[in-house]
Design a protein around this motif. Structure first.
Motif, PDB file in Angstrom:
ATOM      1  N   UNK A 180       0.828  -1.200   0.000  1.00  0.00           N
ATOM      2  CA  UNK A 180       0.000   0.000   0.000  1.00  0.00           C
ATOM      3  C   UNK A 180       0.865   1.253   0.000  1.00  0.00           C
ATOM      4  N   UNK A 181       1.732   1.348  -0.997  1.00  0.00           N
ATOM      5  CA  UNK A 181       2.570   2.525  -1.154  1.00  0.00           C
ATOM      6  C   UNK A 181       2.190   3.189  -2.473  1.00  0.00           C
ATOM      7  N   UNK A 182       2.443   4.494  -2.533  1.00  0.00           N
ATOM      8  CA  UNK A 182       2.131   5.257  -3.731  1.00  0.00           C
ATOM      9  C   UNK A 182       3.407   5.574  -4.500  1.00  0.00           C
ATOM     10  N   UNK A 183       3.376   5.576  -5.832  1.00  0.00           N
ATOM     11  CA  UNK A 183       2.225   5.190  -6.672  1.00  0.00           C
ATOM     12  C   UNK A 183       1.930   3.698  -6.548  1.00  0.00           C
ATOM     13  N   UNK A 184       0.652   3.376  -6.576  1.00  0.00           N
ATOM     14  CA  UNK A 184       0.174   2.022  -6.337  1.00  0.00           C
ATOM     15  C   UNK A 184      -0.358   1.463  -7.660  1.00  0.00           C
ATOM     16  N   UNK A 185       0.108   0.292  -8.014  1.00  0.00           N
ATOM     17  CA  UNK A 185      -0.363  -0.357  -9.242  1.00  0.00           C
ATOM     18  C   UNK A 185      -0.754  -1.784  -8.892  1.00  0.00           C
ATOM     19  N   UNK A 186      -1.979  -2.145  -9.143  1.00  0.00           N
ATOM     20  CA  UNK A 186      -2.441  -3.487  -8.817  1.00  0.00           C
ATOM     21  C   UNK A 186      -3.202  -4.127  -9.947  1.00  0.00           C
ATOM     22  N   UNK A 187      -3.174  -5.443  -9.952  1.00  0.00           N
ATOM     23  CA  UNK A 187      -3.908  -6.198 -10.967  1.00  0.00           C
ATOM     24  C   UNK A 187      -5.121  -6.835 -10.307  1.00  0.00           C
ATOM     25  N   UNK A 188      -6.314  -6.594 -10.863  1.00  0.00           N
ATOM     26  CA  UNK A 188      -7.542  -7.160 -10.322  1.00  0.00           C
ATOM     27  C   UNK A 188      -7.509  -8.684 -10.430  1.00  0.00           C
ATOM     28  N   UNK A 189      -8.050  -9.355  -9.413  1.00  0.00           N
ATOM     29  CA  UNK A 189      -8.125 -10.816  -9.459  1.00  0.00           C
ATOM     30  C   UNK A 189      -8.950 -11.268 -10.661  1.00  0.00           C
ATOM     31  N   UNK A 190     -10.025 -10.525 -10.931  1.00  0.00           N
ATOM     32  CA  UNK A 190     -10.891 -10.834 -12.073  1.00  0.00           C
ATOM     33  C   UNK A 190     -11.073  -9.567 -12.891  1.00  0.00           C
ATOM     34  N   UNK A 191     -11.161  -9.675 -14.209  1.00  0.00           N
ATOM     35  CA  UNK A 191     -11.394  -8.489 -15.038  1.00  0.00           C
ATOM     36  C   UNK A 191     -12.674  -7.779 -14.610  1.00  0.00           C
ATOM     37  N   UNK A 192     -12.715  -6.487 -14.898  1.00  0.00           N
ATOM     38  CA  UNK A 192     -13.909  -5.715 -14.573  1.00  0.00           C
ATOM     39  C   UNK A 192     -15.066  -6.155 -15.465  1.00  0.00           C
ATOM     40  N   UNK A 193     -16.268  -5.955 -14.969  1.00  0.00           N
ATOM     41  CA  UNK A 193     -17.460  -6.285 -15.733  1.00  0.00           C
ATOM     42  C   UNK A 193     -18.672  -5.946 -14.893  1.00  0.00           C
ATOM     43  N   UNK A 194     -19.879  -6.034 -15.453  1.00  0.00           N
ATOM     44  CA  UNK A 194     -21.092  -5.724 -14.695  1.00  0.00           C
ATOM     45  C   UNK A 194     -21.161  -6.527 -13.397  1.00  0.00           C
ATOM     46  N   UNK A 195     -21.399  -5.822 -12.305  1.00  0.00           N
ATOM     47  CA  UNK A 195     -21.494  -6.459 -10.998  1.00  0.00           C
ATOM     48  C   UNK A 195     -20.204  -6.449 -10.209  1.00  0.00           C
ATOM     49  N   UNK A 196     -19.087  -6.075 -10.851  1.00  0.00           N
ATOM     50  CA  UNK A 196     -17.803  -6.042 -10.145  1.00  0.00           C
ATOM     51  C   UNK A 196     -17.680  -4.738  -9.344  1.00  0.00           C
ATOM     52  N   UNK A 197     -16.932  -4.821  -8.233  1.00  0.00           N
ATOM     53  CA  UNK A 197     -16.765  -3.681  -7.339  1.00  0.00           C
ATOM     54  C   UNK A 197     -15.305  -3.548  -6.932  1.00  0.00           C
ATOM     55  N   UNK A 198     -14.852  -2.308  -6.859  1.00  0.00           N
ATOM     56  CA  UNK A 198     -13.525  -1.989  -6.333  1.00  0.00           C
ATOM     57  C   UNK A 198     -13.712  -1.007  -5.183  1.00  0.00           C
ATOM     58  N   UNK A 199     -13.026  -1.263  -4.058  1.00  0.00           N
ATOM     59  CA  UNK A 199     -13.110  -0.384  -2.891  1.00  0.00           C
ATOM     60  C   UNK A 199     -11.720   0.119  -2.539  1.00  0.00           C
TER      61      UNK A 199
END
Length: 314
Positions: A180-199
């Motif tokens: 959790x350091x900036x700049x922060x670059x992460x790869x989503x476990x699953x690709x984005x799509x309808x119903x997906x959420x990022x917090x």
């Protein structure tokens, strides 16, 4: 995250002095609903260390709206029957005759206070939070309810598996530790799509100018969603970077949701036609998809004048 009301007091008799069962813990919330009387002079909400009258119990956080003149909110701490220095908010957000909802978010180092879901002030702890065990409300007004709310971790949430960004731009995967350091670059476990959420959870720096949250396809300079709150100018810019150029900015908002020093939880929900964005449980904006290939969006980038506390996706 889900909220669970662990105790509710309906139509409390005023003055109200009640025990906070289990004490106050970081992440918990106290919500007070009521109506300001038309002839209100002042009222106060005190987070106390006991209920002793003689000698008077210490007050960790004294929250005291005063309606004389243009109005102000006075905050203070009482220790050994002596008041400390007053912290005064001169903007009066309460209105006589109007309903209100005061939300006290308890953090490890401070109280964060919202009125009707709008941030109004911060108050740093001067007394150890572990000593606070009593809530008191004084002076006349109509108080409908007091709720003590716990935050319950949602099931099935997975933190992003992030690693450091190497000099050549390659993302080094780390499945166990999220950096959790900036700049922060992460790869989503699953690709984005309808119903997906990022917090994204964080704390705005005291002298913050801005920060940004970008959702992108892998191995591309395309930015499908660019969220850029600018604290100094109180503008929340939304945009997309497609075909080697920025599109038209979206800026309009009824209220700017960020302030220096405040904790925030931003929820980005991906729908079929648009993103829906909420801050601290309040929906603030929609942004229609300009980059349509949602399944290609796999990277999250965060940078700017914040302390990053947590990132999750599901």
């Amino acid at each position: 995250m889900a909220m669970a009301v662990r105790r509710r007091v309906s139509e409390p008799m005023i003055p109200y002095i009640g025990t906070i069962h289990g004490g106050l813990n970081p992440g918990e919330i106290v919500v007070i609903h009521g109506t300001v009387s038309r002839d209100a002079d002042r009222f106060q909400v005190d987070f106390q260390c006991g209920s002793s009258i003689t000698p008077r119990a210490d007050v960790a956080f004294h929250f005291n709206p005063r309606f004389k003149g243009s109005g102000q909110i006075v905050c203070n701490t009482l220790q050994d029957e002596k008041w400390g220095w007053e912290e005064i908010t001169y903007k009066m957000p309460f209105e006589k005759g109007k309903q209100f909802k005061i939300t006290f978010l308890i953090l490890s180092d401070k109280f964060q206070v919202c009125l009707n879901d709008k941030h109004i002030l911060l108050y740093k702890h001067r007394i150890n939070l572990e000593r606070v065990n009593t809530l008191a409300i004084y002076d006349k007004n109509e108080f409908r309810s007091i709720e003590f709310v716990s935050v319950v971790p949602s099931q099935g949430l997975q933190p992003l598996s992030l690693g450091a960004v190497l000099n050549n731009g390659e993302i080094k995967e780390n499945p166990t530790i999220a950096q959790l350091v900036l700049p922060y670059v992460g790869r989503l476990h699953n690709p984005l799509g309808p119903g997906r959420t990022v917090v994204v959870k964080g704390e705005v720096n005291q002298k913050a100018k801005s920060f940004k949250i970008d959702l992108k396809p892998s191995d591309s300079n395309i930015i499908a969603l660019h969220l850029n709150p600018r604290i100094k100018s109180q503008v929340f810019v939304r945009n997309s970077y497609l075909y080697e150029s920025w599109g038209e900015e979206e800026r309009g908002l009824p209220d700017f949701p960020f302030s220096p020093g405040m904790y925030f939880e931003m929820i980005i929900y991906c729908g079929s036609h648009e993103y829906k964005v909420a801050v601290n449980g309040v929906h603030i904006l929609d942004y229609k998809h300009r980059f349509k290939n949602l399944s290609e969006i796999k990277v999250l980038e965060i940078n700017g004048n914040i302390q990053l506390l947590d990132v999750r996706s599901w």
